[in-house]
Design an enzyme around this catalytic site. Structure first.
Site, PDB file in Angstrom:
ATOM      1  N   GLY A 142       0.714  -1.137   0.187  1.00 57.17           N
ATOM      2  CA  GLY A 142       0.142   0.080   0.055  1.00 57.17           C
ATOM      3  C   GLY A 142       0.825   1.411   0.072  1.00 57.17           C
ATOM      4  N   VAL A 143       0.437   2.403  -0.713  1.00 53.13           N
ATOM      5  CA  VAL A 143       1.048   3.563  -0.862  1.00 53.13           C
ATOM      6  C   VAL A 143       1.296   4.093   0.448  1.00 53.13           C
ATOM      7  CG1 VAL A 143       1.024   5.928  -1.630  1.00 53.13           C
ATOM      8  CG2 VAL A 143       0.239   4.207  -3.059  1.00 53.13           C
ATOM      9  N   GLY A 194       1.222   3.025   3.781  1.00 48.41           N
ATOM     10  CA  GLY A 194       2.350   2.364   4.603  1.00 48.41           C
ATOM     11  C   GLY A 194       3.832   2.489   3.893  1.00 48.41           C
ATOM     12  N   HIS A 195       3.778   2.390   2.774  1.00 43.48           N
ATOM     13  CA  HIS A 195       5.037   2.261   2.050  1.00 43.48           C
ATOM     14  C   HIS A 195       5.754   3.847   2.399  1.00 43.48           C
ATOM     15  CE1 HIS A 195       8.332   1.272  -0.698  1.00 43.48           C
ATOM     16  NE2 HIS A 195       7.956   2.166  -1.434  1.00 43.48           N
ATOM     17  N   TYR A 213      11.643   3.001  -0.143  1.00 41.41           N
ATOM     18  CA  TYR A 213      12.892   2.817  -0.887  1.00 41.41           C
ATOM     19  C   TYR A 213      12.724   1.914  -2.122  1.00 41.41           C
ATOM     20  CZ  TYR A 213      14.188  -1.955   0.560  1.00 41.41           C
ATOM     21  OH  TYR A 213      14.227  -3.293   0.674  1.00 41.41           O
ATOM     22  N   ILE A 231      -3.744   9.610   7.447  1.00 46.37           N
ATOM     23  CA  ILE A 231      -3.323  10.265   6.235  1.00 46.37           C
ATOM     24  C   ILE A 231      -4.066   9.904   4.959  1.00 46.37           C
ATOM     25  CG2 ILE A 231      -1.395  10.181   4.564  1.00 46.37           C
ATOM     26  CD1 ILE A 231       0.502   9.788   6.944  1.00 46.37           C
ATOM     27  N   LEU A 235      13.156   1.138   9.404  1.00 47.05           N
ATOM     28  CA  LEU A 235      11.752   1.231  10.160  1.00 47.05           C
ATOM     29  C   LEU A 235      10.940   0.279   9.892  1.00 47.05           C
ATOM     30  CD1 LEU A 235       9.984   2.438  12.338  1.00 47.05           C
ATOM     31  CD2 LEU A 235       9.714   4.274  11.027  1.00 47.05           C
ATOM     32  N   TYR A 245      10.617  -2.439   8.264  1.00 48.45           N
ATOM     33  CA  TYR A 245      10.518  -3.882   8.448  1.00 48.45           C
ATOM     34  C   TYR A 245       9.867  -4.245   9.742  1.00 48.45           C
ATOM     35  CZ  TYR A 245      13.435  -4.638   4.415  1.00 48.45           C
ATOM     36  OH  TYR A 245      13.980  -4.295   3.229  1.00 48.45           O
TER      37      TYR A 245
END
Length: 380
Positions: free
Chosen positions: A49-50, A52-53, A59, A110, A342, A344
């Site tokens: 998901g955008v 969470g990423h 990266y 968000i 972070l 992971y």
């Protein structure tokens, strides 16, 4: 958030508004439908998901050229605890800074991000080659850590180790080099034959394609797979796994790699992925976003173990294998502090329980303190 997935691309301004519930694959596909010369620097897993990423930095394979996803966020919409919809201006720069890399914690909900699209050539090049221990892998690996962060910033050349059986059924180490280059194959071969000849790259190893096709390739789909596969929200694999991380700041010697390879063979299903930094990542200040892993890092190391067996015993066994490998790597990786990625979400490290403003303050204090500590260690 799952159904908040609207994506609006503006070719005129080379930007897009994307809601947090969209997947990376959906975002990539919608951009490519509008232009074959624009893209967005983010991860290689299309079902992620955008929201969470981006919350953890984001990266991907273009980070050496364009930085992280969060380095390309222009604005955001956030709903606060009172139900008020805020944008970058109304939420203030401190909160905007925190939500662009500070982790998916309770800063607010968000709703969407405004992203800056980046330019890509019509033709990019990829290759996927393997080398085993018997093919002088120790020398190749040692040279990789010497040059990976210094190579052309258009090039992303990770090195992924795992344990396989050789032709005699004995355990050996294999390295996979799944590589992406913003340019044609002729230029890529010239760069690597000059700066990394140990790899032995041939032009016949290379495949030229469009950027969106390279996303499909990098995800692991067979060549020729239609790009609309990126719209699927079903992961390619659903199995238990454990991921840990480290950062490498000094090159590993041949003897060091020999030690690492032996330890990998002692354990089961070990995979170590070295993702190179340098390029644009070294040019952006560690204070620009709540993501301190910038200049001085050669590579991020990802430890990953996947397993299919169910049950507490199997889970405990594989978790322990990963922790042991992490312990074995202690002499080689960053220290004081030992850094980690972070997103992971490695619970072995600990958890955070501060309130909203406490989280923002703790983030900024930690970043400044870490930077000062790094400089003192460097001078000392």
């Amino acid at each position: 958030m799952f159904n908040l997935r609207s994506i609006n691309v503006s070719l005129e301004h080379e930007t897009a508004w994307v809601q947090a519930g969209a997947t990376l694959g959906e975002l990539y596909y919608r951009i490519a439908k509008k232009s074959n010369k624009l893209a967005f620097p983010a991860g290689a897993c299309p079902t992620v998901g955008v929201g969470g990423h981006i919350s953890g930095g984001g990266y991907g394979i273009m980070m050496r050229k364009y930085g992280l996803s969060v380095d390309n966020i222009i604005d955001a919409e956030l709903i606060d605890v009172n139900g008020k919809l805020l944008n970058r201006k109304s939420m203030g720069e401190d909160l905007f800074w925190a939500i662009t890399g500070g982790g998916g914690v309770s800063f607010g909900v968000i709703f969407s991000y405004k992203i800056k699209l980046v330019r890509v050539p019509e033709v990019v090049t990829v290759f996927n080659i393997e080398r085993t221990y018997e093919q002088n892998l120790t020398t190749i690996a040692q040279k990789w850590v010497q040059v990976a962060d210094k190579l052309d910033k258009d090039l992303f050349l990770p090195m992924i180790f795992d344990v396989v059986n050789d032709t005699n059924g004995e355990k050996t180490i294999r390295a996979v080099f799944r590589t992406f280059y913003l340019g044609n194959s002729t230029n890529l071969v010239a760069i690597l034959n000059k700066d990394f000849p140990e790899l032995g790259l041939l032009k016949s190893d290379c495949i030229e394609m469009s950027w969106i096709e390279s996303v499909v390739f990098y995800t692991g789909f067979p060549l020729g797979t239609p790009t609309n596969v990126l719209l699927s929200r079903t992961p390619q694999r659903l199995n238990p796994l454990k991921i840990k991380s480290d950062y490498l700041q000094k090159a590993i010697s041949k003897q060091g790699f020999e030690f690492i390879f032996e330890k990998m063979k002692e354990l089961e299903k070990q995979m170590l992925a070295f993702n190179p930094y340098g390029g644009r990542m070294s040019e952006i200040s560690e204070f620009a976003k709540p993501f301190p892993h910038r200049s001085g890092n050669i590579t991020k190391i990802r430890y990953e173990v996947n397993w299919d067996e169910l049950g507490v015993e199997a889970t405990s066994r594989y978790l322990n294998f990963t922790r042991l490998m992490y312990e074995y790597m202690t002499p080689f990786v960053s220290k004081n502090p030992r850094e980690a990625f972070l997103n992971y979400r490695d619970l072995d490290i600990g958890i955070n329980s501060h309130g909203l403003m406490g989280r923002i303050v703790m983030l900024k204090v930690w970043f400044m303190g870490t930077s000062i500590l790094k400089r003192q260690i460097t001078r000392g």
